[in-house]
Enzyme design. Sequence first.
Site, PDB file in Angstrom:
ATOM      1  CG  ASP A  10     -10.920   3.590  -3.930  1.00 25.89           C
ATOM      2  OD1 ASP A  10     -11.352   4.161  -2.917  1.00 25.89           O
ATOM      3  OD2 ASP A  10      -9.780   3.079  -3.979  1.00 25.89           O
ATOM      4  CB  SER A  11      -9.009   7.715  -3.434  1.00 27.23           C
ATOM      5  OG  SER A  11      -8.770   6.612  -2.584  1.00 27.23           O
ATOM      6  CB  CYS A  73     -13.579   5.906  -1.723  1.00 28.28           C
ATOM      7  SG  CYS A  73     -12.476   6.865  -0.697  1.00 28.28           S
ATOM      8  CD  GLU A 152      -2.035   2.971  -3.348  1.00 35.92           C
ATOM      9  OE1 GLU A 152      -1.388   3.407  -4.298  1.00 35.92           O
ATOM     10  OE2 GLU A 152      -3.269   2.793  -3.374  1.00 35.92           O
ATOM     11  CB  CYS A 184      -9.546   1.953   4.759  1.00 38.78           C
ATOM     12  SG  CYS A 184      -8.408   2.522   3.491  1.00 38.78           S
ATOM     13  CG  HIS A 186      -5.714   0.831   0.190  1.00 35.45           C
ATOM     14  ND1 HIS A 186      -6.687   1.680  -0.274  1.00 35.45           N
ATOM     15  CD2 HIS A 186      -4.626   1.024  -0.581  1.00 35.45           C
ATOM     16  CE1 HIS A 186      -6.198   2.370  -1.297  1.00 35.45           C
ATOM     17  NE2 HIS A 186      -4.947   1.992  -1.495  1.00 35.45           N
TER      18      HIS A 186
END
Length: 267
Positions: A10-11, A73, A152, A184, A186
Amino acid sequence: MDNRPIGIFDSGLGGLTVVKELNKRLANESIVYFGDTARIPYGTRSKDIVNKYSEQCVRFLLEKDIKVVIVACNTASSTSLARLNALFDIPIIGVIEPGAQAAVKATKNKRVGVIGTAGTIASGAYPQAIRAIDPEIRVYDQACSLFVPIVEEGWSDSQVAQLTAQTYLEDIREKQIDTLVLGCTHYPLLSSTIAKVLGPDVSLINPGEGTALRLIDLLEEKDMKREAKDPATISFYVSDVGENFQRIGSHFLNRQIDAEKIDIESY
Ligand code: DGL
């Protein structure tokens, strides 16, 4: 039987939402996780850059002798999955198709919302995948670029998150969707905030769940399940050591994460 680990990239830390789903259903599988923390976000970058980054992530994982790659991702899945499958001779699974399938299964009124990064929404990958399964479904999508930094920052359950979600989701809510794809990595961390905004009648789809089921099918189909008796392991690698990955990741997975830094540009 194949005792090699599963590679996931993932990023950043968001892909841990997919790791969590794998852990629930495939506890005996070892995992090598790579989070490209030096180059996050992918969601605002061009297709060429996401292609290049994704290719490097796979090259790194291949060095770890993995048996399958999961592109956790959504941005990389929507932009680069077909290319990666053409380039590499290893099964590579993305999150879009499994997420689309779960949404099609969940919707009753055939009105589905999709939220994701600017890149994922611009790619049109989710609407395409959903309509390929059921052309009658209406899809309403919305980029929610501020959600990633909010997660984040560790603010998933804050007033800031609530207000941001209200603003982003207002239009989609008016379309009377009964299903929303959290497109996504997140966004599953914002589930409770999003559920508060949309109410109990909207089903939230975490594509990570469907991806875990897809992986189970693949491992069974190809007779590649891990059968070793010793406990499965998870190794974490990142391209930049940041406090967030360890802190939020450890809290989210409920285990201590010690990530090793690697030089992803050399792959
Ligand atoms: N992992 C990305 C995704 O699922 C979100 C973060 C980013 O923009 O890189 O699309």
